[in-house]
Scaffold this active site. Structure first.
Site, PDB file in Angstrom:
ATOM      1  N   GLY A  29      23.025 -18.814  88.816  1.00 47.09           N
ATOM      2  CA  GLY A  29      23.047 -19.043  90.255  1.00 47.09           C
ATOM      3  C   GLY A  29      22.523 -20.429  90.539  1.00 47.09           C
ATOM      4  N   ALA A  31      21.453 -23.158  93.913  1.00 47.49           N
ATOM      5  CA  ALA A  31      21.258 -23.335  95.352  1.00 47.49           C
ATOM      6  C   ALA A  31      20.729 -24.735  95.614  1.00 47.49           C
ATOM      7  CB  ALA A  31      20.294 -22.270  95.883  1.00 47.49           C
ATOM      8  N   SER A  32      20.315 -24.984  96.849  1.00 50.50           N
ATOM      9  CA  SER A  32      19.936 -26.345  97.235  1.00 50.50           C
ATOM     10  C   SER A  32      18.642 -26.800  96.567  1.00 50.50           C
ATOM     11  CB  SER A  32      19.793 -26.433  98.756  1.00 50.50           C
ATOM     12  OG  SER A  32      18.878 -25.454  99.208  1.00 50.50           O
ATOM     13  N   LEU A  33      17.746 -25.858  96.250  1.00 50.28           N
ATOM     14  CA  LEU A  33      16.451 -26.239  95.686  1.00 50.28           C
ATOM     15  C   LEU A  33      16.400 -26.128  94.166  1.00 50.28           C
ATOM     16  CD1 LEU A  33      13.949 -24.544  98.187  1.00 50.28           C
ATOM     17  CD2 LEU A  33      15.013 -26.798  98.308  1.00 50.28           C
ATOM     18  N   ALA A  34      17.136 -25.175  93.605  1.00 46.27           N
ATOM     19  CA  ALA A  34      16.985 -24.904  92.173  1.00 46.27           C
ATOM     20  C   ALA A  34      18.209 -24.176  91.644  1.00 46.27           C
ATOM     21  CB  ALA A  34      15.733 -24.053  91.942  1.00 46.27           C
ATOM     22  N   GLN A  35      18.233 -23.990  90.320  1.00 47.79           N
ATOM     23  CA  GLN A  35      19.244 -23.138  89.701  1.00 47.79           C
ATOM     24  C   GLN A  35      18.580 -22.304  88.611  1.00 47.79           C
ATOM     25  OE1 GLN A  35      21.750 -26.535  88.862  1.00 47.79           O
ATOM     26  NE2 GLN A  35      21.583 -26.176  86.652  1.00 47.79           N
ATOM     27  N   VAL A  36      19.247 -21.192  88.268  1.00 49.10           N
ATOM     28  CA  VAL A  36      18.672 -20.222  87.346  1.00 49.10           C
ATOM     29  C   VAL A  36      19.563 -20.087  86.117  1.00 49.10           C
ATOM     30  CG1 VAL A  36      17.896 -17.837  87.048  1.00 49.10           C
ATOM     31  CG2 VAL A  36      17.606 -18.974  89.263  1.00 49.10           C
ATOM     32  N   LYS A  50      14.117 -20.424  86.164  1.00 47.42           N
ATOM     33  CA  LYS A  50      14.433 -21.085  87.433  1.00 47.42           C
ATOM     34  C   LYS A  50      13.920 -22.522  87.365  1.00 47.42           C
ATOM     35  CE  LYS A  50      14.041 -20.496  92.456  1.00 47.42           C
ATOM     36  NZ  LYS A  50      13.579 -19.603  93.536  1.00 47.42           N
ATOM     37  N   ASP A 182      14.016 -13.728 102.797  1.00 46.65           N
ATOM     38  CA  ASP A 182      15.309 -14.279 102.378  1.00 46.65           C
ATOM     39  C   ASP A 182      16.166 -13.225 101.665  1.00 46.65           C
ATOM     40  OD1 ASP A 182      17.126 -16.311 102.371  1.00 46.65           O
ATOM     41  OD2 ASP A 182      16.294 -17.370 100.640  1.00 46.65           O
TER      42      ASP A 182
END
Length: 397
Positions: A29, A31-36, A50, A182
């Site tokens: 996954g 997103a704007s802040l991080a990825q996993v 993460k 969230d």
């Protein structure tokens, strides 16, 4: 992958191949802040890693400044729109979301807080390999909560999922005042437990939480009790206590996502219809200036609650379980328990505490009986018996 390797090297002091037997290059996954990324440690544990994007910390202050400039520009062009609260919330929450150690602490806190729910799974945090920009967690798989095909393939009951979600969030909001804010479908997974075969909910991404003050939490409890049991005098009273002023009907409609007519008739009495949905959408556009003013009036704690409510309603709409009587009754149980706990904590009299406990037991029994009748006999008989119970027994608040 070059940036991922850079962040891991800088924060953990080792290369990826030194820390992991395998490390999937393709993120599970992003997103704007991080990825996993999925990885396997040398001791055989499968983990989720993460990793924060390296430029986010520096860029975030610029983003907030730009947001502030744009909001001020909108205010100059459209004075009736007041959105400075949006900037204030971003300034407060973004630094917390960028600290993955804070996210790990939130995950452990909510796992402990809700440990009595055996259907809830929160990934364990591996602190020895976690920093502010890297978070190592237990790997838990599952399908997204809005993936009905996955649930059908795995014979997962959508109504059971909806009930479980309602219990989790009612407990967070009304009883504990510590709310995961969230719950978008990517952060809520469902699965059959590998050991038990029972339905489980996996809650991910614990970076954004709202801590409710006791005064706000209790007023919010009273308000929802009043909405569920259609006590309109108390709906007005507690909307006013929450800062709504003359906009109290609008606050009630925004919280329930129902029309004012439905709120007056009783939100637990009839499911939402397509025509009501259309009416709400049209009115949302018409009343946008009033919505803006209301958002500027209510306590800041309410803002993330609105977001949480909307995301949960989106999930319920996808599952086809929106505004079910069961979800309202679960909320009512939590409200009864929360108010009883508060009242018992604030009295030294053994007799008074016993009286409160007895009233709490009666109220919970009343709710359970109503739920049983709903399941067995249908809504018409349930409403008749509920009216009789309300006449015979004290109100559940």
């Amino acid at each position: 992958m070059q940036e991922v390797s850079q962040v891991i090297r800088e924060d953990l002091g080792k290369e990826i191949h030194d820390l992991f037997v395998s490390f999937d290059d393709t993120p599970m996954g992003a997103a704007s802040l991080a990825q996993v990324h999925k990885a396997v440690l040398h001791d055989g544990r499968t983990v989720a890693v993460k990793v924060q994007h390296p430029k986010v910390q520096v860029q975030s202050s610029k983003d907030i400044l730009l947001m502030e400039v744009l909001v001020l520009a909108v205010k100059q062009l459209f004075p009736e729109f007041e959105f400075m609260w949006l900037v204030d919330e971003a300034k407060k929450n973004l630094p917390l979301e960028l600290d993955f150690l804070n996210e790990g602490r939130n995950a452990e806190k909510v796992a402990q807080m809700l440990k009595h729910f055996d259907f809830l799974k929160v990934p364990q945090i591996y602190w020895e390999l976690s920093t502010k920009r890297v978070l190592l967690m237990e790997f838990l798989d599952g399908g997204q909560v809005n993936d009905r095909d996955y649930m059908e393939r795995n014979k997962i009951d959508v109504n059971e999922i909806s009930r479980h979600l309602g219990k989790i969030y009612s407990e967070m909001i009304f009883v504990n005042g510590f709310v995961h804010c969230d719950p978008h479908p990517g952060n809520v997974l469902v699965r059959k437990g590998p050991d038990t075969g029972k339905v489980e909910i996996v809650l991910l991404d614990h970076g954004l939480y709202q801590v409710l003050t006791e005064e706000f939490r209790l007023d919010y409890c009273h308000l929802w009790q009043s909405l569920i049991w259609t006590d309109m005098e108390k709906v007005k009273k507690y909307c006013l206590r929450l800062g709504a002023g003359d906009f109290y009907p609008l606050l009630a409609c925004m919280l329930t996502a129902r029309s004012w007519n439905s709120v007056n008739r009783g939100i637990s009495q009839a499911p939402i219809t397509a025509s009501e949905n259309t009416e709400i959408r049209n009115n949302a556009a018409t009343y946008l200036p009033q919505i803006s003013q209301l958002l500027n009036r209510v306590p800041r704690q309410m803002l993330l609650i609105f977001k949480t409510n909307d995301l949960l309603r989106g999930i319920e709409a996808t599952l086809g379980t929106r505004a079910s009587a069961s979800s309202f009754l679960n909320m009512s149980r939590c409200c009864v328990r929360a108010l009883a706990m508060h009242n018992k904590k604030n009295t030294c009299s053994f007799f008074r505490r016993s009286q409160i406990s007895f009233s709490e037991t009666i109220s919970l029994w009343q709710i359970s009986l109503h739920e049983l009748i709903l399941r067995v006999k249908g809504l018409r008989l349930a409403s008749w018996v509920l009216a009789l119970l309300c006449w015979l027994l004290p109100a559940p608040y």
